[in-house]
Design a protein around this motif. Structure first.
Motif, PDB file in Angstrom:
ATOM      1  N   UNK A  94       0.725  -1.053  -0.314  1.00 12.88           N
ATOM      2  CA  UNK A  94       0.307   0.039  -0.140  1.00 12.88           C
ATOM      3  C   UNK A  94       1.489   1.273   0.411  1.00 12.88           C
ATOM      4  N   UNK A  95       2.516   1.375  -0.457  1.00  9.91           N
ATOM      5  CA  UNK A  95       3.142   2.021  -0.845  1.00  9.91           C
ATOM      6  C   UNK A  95       3.228   3.357   0.489  1.00  9.91           C
ATOM      7  N   UNK A  96       3.555   2.695   2.187  1.00  8.61           N
ATOM      8  CA  UNK A  96       3.626   3.313   3.648  1.00  8.61           C
ATOM      9  C   UNK A  96       5.116   2.730   4.068  1.00  8.61           C
ATOM     10  N   UNK A  97       4.833   4.701   3.773  1.00  5.68           N
ATOM     11  CA  UNK A  97       7.047   4.977   4.624  1.00  5.68           C
ATOM     12  C   UNK A  97       6.609   3.908   6.048  1.00  5.68           C
ATOM     13  N   UNK A  98       8.026   3.477   5.808  1.00  4.19           N
ATOM     14  CA  UNK A  98       8.213   2.746   7.287  1.00  4.19           C
ATOM     15  C   UNK A  98       9.577   2.681   7.350  1.00  4.19           C
ATOM     16  N   UNK A  99       9.548   3.442   8.696  1.00  2.41           N
ATOM     17  CA  UNK A  99      10.795   3.688   9.293  1.00  2.41           C
ATOM     18  C   UNK A  99      10.794   2.950  10.071  1.00  2.41           C
ATOM     19  N   UNK A 100      12.164   2.161  10.721  1.00  2.00           N
ATOM     20  CA  UNK A 100      13.251   1.791  11.402  1.00  2.00           C
ATOM     21  C   UNK A 100      14.092   1.904  12.268  1.00  2.00           C
ATOM     22  N   UNK A 101      13.613   2.392  14.106  1.00  2.00           N
ATOM     23  CA  UNK A 101      14.327   3.952  13.657  1.00  2.00           C
ATOM     24  C   UNK A 101      15.065   2.949  15.409  1.00  2.00           C
ATOM     25  N   UNK A 102      16.218   2.746  15.535  1.00  2.00           N
ATOM     26  CA  UNK A 102      16.762   1.447  15.950  1.00  2.00           C
ATOM     27  C   UNK A 102      18.482   1.607  16.514  1.00  2.00           C
ATOM     28  N   UNK A 103      18.244   1.722  18.004  1.00  2.00           N
ATOM     29  CA  UNK A 103      19.470   1.504  18.862  1.00  2.00           C
ATOM     30  C   UNK A 103      20.065   0.132  19.111  1.00  2.00           C
ATOM     31  N   UNK A 104      20.096  -0.655  17.507  1.00  2.05           N
ATOM     32  CA  UNK A 104      21.001  -1.987  17.199  1.00  2.05           C
ATOM     33  C   UNK A 104      21.203  -1.789  16.251  1.00  2.05           C
ATOM     34  N   UNK A 105      22.357  -2.677  15.101  1.00  5.16           N
ATOM     35  CA  UNK A 105      22.749  -2.151  14.270  1.00  5.16           C
ATOM     36  C   UNK A 105      22.653  -2.697  13.477  1.00  5.16           C
ATOM     37  N   UNK A 106      22.694  -1.625  12.965  1.00  4.83           N
ATOM     38  CA  UNK A 106      21.751  -1.340  10.893  1.00  4.83           C
ATOM     39  C   UNK A 106      22.305  -2.496   9.632  1.00  4.83           C
ATOM     40  N   UNK A 107      23.850  -3.132  10.172  1.00  6.09           N
ATOM     41  CA  UNK A 107      24.302  -3.875   9.132  1.00  6.09           C
ATOM     42  C   UNK A 107      23.665  -5.538   9.501  1.00  6.09           C
ATOM     43  N   UNK A 108      23.584  -5.400  11.157  1.00  8.83           N
ATOM     44  CA  UNK A 108      22.608  -6.782  11.133  1.00  8.83           C
ATOM     45  C   UNK A 108      20.601  -6.765  10.501  1.00  8.83           C
ATOM     46  N   UNK A 109      20.710  -5.551  10.941  1.00 13.43           N
ATOM     47  CA  UNK A 109      18.961  -5.144  10.114  1.00 13.43           C
ATOM     48  C   UNK A 109      18.754  -5.380   8.923  1.00 13.43           C
ATOM     49  N   UNK A 110      20.122  -5.602   8.229  1.00 13.85           N
ATOM     50  CA  UNK A 110      19.832  -5.566   6.687  1.00 13.85           C
ATOM     51  C   UNK A 110      19.960  -6.989   6.001  1.00 13.85           C
ATOM     52  N   UNK A 111      21.154  -7.628   6.707  1.00 11.62           N
ATOM     53  CA  UNK A 111      20.797  -8.914   7.159  1.00 11.62           C
ATOM     54  C   UNK A 111      19.546  -9.300   7.020  1.00 11.62           C
ATOM     55  N   UNK A 112      19.221  -9.588   8.606  1.00 12.27           N
ATOM     56  CA  UNK A 112      17.927  -9.659   8.783  1.00 12.27           C
ATOM     57  C   UNK A 112      16.921 -10.159   7.675  1.00 12.27           C
ATOM     58  N   UNK A 113      16.729  -8.417   7.491  1.00 11.73           N
ATOM     59  CA  UNK A 113      15.362  -8.575   6.199  1.00 11.73           C
ATOM     60  C   UNK A 113      15.355  -9.241   4.415  1.00 11.73           C
ATOM     61  N   UNK A 114      16.997  -8.626   4.362  1.00  7.76           N
ATOM     62  CA  UNK A 114      17.204  -9.842   3.495  1.00  7.76           C
ATOM     63  C   UNK A 114      17.007 -11.043   3.254  1.00  7.76           C
ATOM     64  N   UNK A 115      17.180 -11.959   4.726  1.00  7.84           N
ATOM     65  CA  UNK A 115      17.220 -13.262   4.637  1.00  7.84           C
ATOM     66  C   UNK A 115      15.406 -13.230   4.440  1.00  7.84           C
ATOM     67  N   UNK A 116      14.713 -12.679   5.323  1.00 10.20           N
ATOM     68  CA  UNK A 116      13.652 -13.354   5.270  1.00 10.20           C
ATOM     69  C   UNK A 116      12.819 -12.081   4.183  1.00 10.20           C
ATOM     70  N   UNK A 117      13.455 -11.730   3.012  1.00  9.92           N
ATOM     71  CA  UNK A 117      12.723 -11.123   1.888  1.00  9.92           C
ATOM     72  C   UNK A 117      12.036 -10.030   2.043  1.00  9.92           C
ATOM     73  N   UNK A 118      12.248  -8.673   2.944  1.00 10.02           N
ATOM     74  CA  UNK A 118      10.880  -7.870   3.002  1.00 10.02           C
ATOM     75  C   UNK A 118      12.258  -6.486   2.957  1.00 10.02           C
ATOM     76  N   UNK A 119      13.407  -6.458   2.588  1.00  9.22           N
ATOM     77  CA  UNK A 119      14.103  -5.396   2.449  1.00  9.22           C
ATOM     78  C   UNK A 119      13.413  -3.909   1.126  1.00  9.22           C
ATOM     79  N   UNK A 120      12.169  -4.055   1.798  1.00  8.90           N
ATOM     80  CA  UNK A 120      11.400  -3.332   0.715  1.00  8.90           C
ATOM     81  C   UNK A 120      11.891  -1.953   0.304  1.00  8.90           C
ATOM     82  N   UNK A 121      11.800  -1.339  -0.498  1.00  8.18           N
ATOM     83  CA  UNK A 121      12.545   0.060  -1.243  1.00  8.18           C
ATOM     84  C   UNK A 121      11.230   1.027   0.193  1.00  8.18           C
ATOM     85  N   UNK A 122      10.415   1.173   0.040  1.00  3.41           N
ATOM     86  CA  UNK A 122       9.503   2.092   1.069  1.00  3.41           C
ATOM     87  C   UNK A 122      10.207   1.692   2.902  1.00  3.41           C
ATOM     88  N   UNK A 123      10.998   1.441   3.069  1.00  2.83           N
ATOM     89  CA  UNK A 123      11.817   1.183   4.171  1.00  2.83           C
ATOM     90  C   UNK A 123      13.240   1.747   5.087  1.00  2.83           C
TER      91      UNK A 123
END
Length: 239
Positions: A94-123
């Motif tokens: 539905x083209x809704x922008x999503x912001x993940x604002x995290x005190x974690x680690x972007x490098x891990x988040x990227x790998x996790x989203x890629x693994x789950x097949x949901x590293x979409x361009x609206x994120x």
């Protein structure tokens, strides 16, 4: 997530028992302060910063390559909460922008989203990023460091909040400090959902501040129902 970005690295079997014991000791010292809402913001902010810098120093000592992050994640308990993939798919559809604002680690988040097949361009993701040497070995973290208690200051400096303007915002968080992020955004209406992971201790406080409170590490079923109702076609009014 279930598990944490930092935990994926701390518990990596390849780093051995001594590393795990050292990083566990750091966590055990600072985590109780991190979740104690009776302490002043100044005390918790100082402790969070010390926790972050100590853990990063431990990570740097391991001299691990970027390519090892996938194996770390695979061998960890770090997973997306049940229903998060469906949430991200629905928002993307539905083209809704999503912001993940995290005190974690972007490098891990990227790998996790890629693994789950949901590293979409609206994120969009605002989180800590590792620095790497010329041969792709982790050598530190980029500034400013993002912790739960520093998110507001980071948000004030980030261009994302000046570029995105929305009529409606759905804010999800597991710390009271997550609510402060909204002060940097322009919107008409906001609904906040708090994940209260220590209900015996924090439930009343969370109920005072969040619009909706989910107890005991709940999944995304309630949130997905909310978003589904929002995006569902509305019946036309008869004239």
């Amino acid at each position: 997530t279930s598990g944490t970005c930092f935990g994926a690295i701390r518990t990596y079997p390849g780093f051995g028992a001594e590393f795990l014991a050292k990083t566990n000791a750091i966590k055990n010292k600072h985590y109780p302060i991190h979740v104690d809402h009776t302490l002043s913001e100044e005390v918790r902010c100082k402790s969070d910063f010390q926790w972050f810098t100590k853990i990063m120093a431990c990570f740097v000592e391991q001299q691990f390559p970027r390519a090892m992050l996938k194996d770390m994640l695979q061998k960890s308990t770090c997973r997306l909460r049940a229903g998060v993939v469906e949430f991200l798919e629905l928002a993307h559809r539905h083209e809704i922008p999503v912001l993940i604002f995290s005190g974690g680690i972007r490098d891990i988040i990227d790998v996790l989203l890629e693994r789950e097949g949901c590293n979409f361009d609206n994120i969009s993701i605002i989180s800590n990023r590792f620095k790497y040497s010329a041969d792709d070995v982790m050598v530190g973290a980029e500034e400013p460091f993002i912790t739960a208690s520093s998110k507001l200051e980071v948000a004030k400096q980030n261009v994302y909040f000046s570029q995105v303007k929305r009529d409606n915002v759905l804010l999800l968080g597991d710390m009271l400090s997550d609510l402060k992020m909204s002060s940097c955004a322009e919107y008409a209406e906001l609904v906040s959902v708090g994940f209260c992971n220590q209900p015996a201790k924090d439930e009343d406080t969370y109920l005072d501040h969040f619009d909706v409170v989910l107890l005991e590490n709940q999944d995304f079923r309630v949130i997905n129902q909310m978003l589904g109702d929002i995006v569902a076609p509305k019946p036309e009014l008869s004239s």
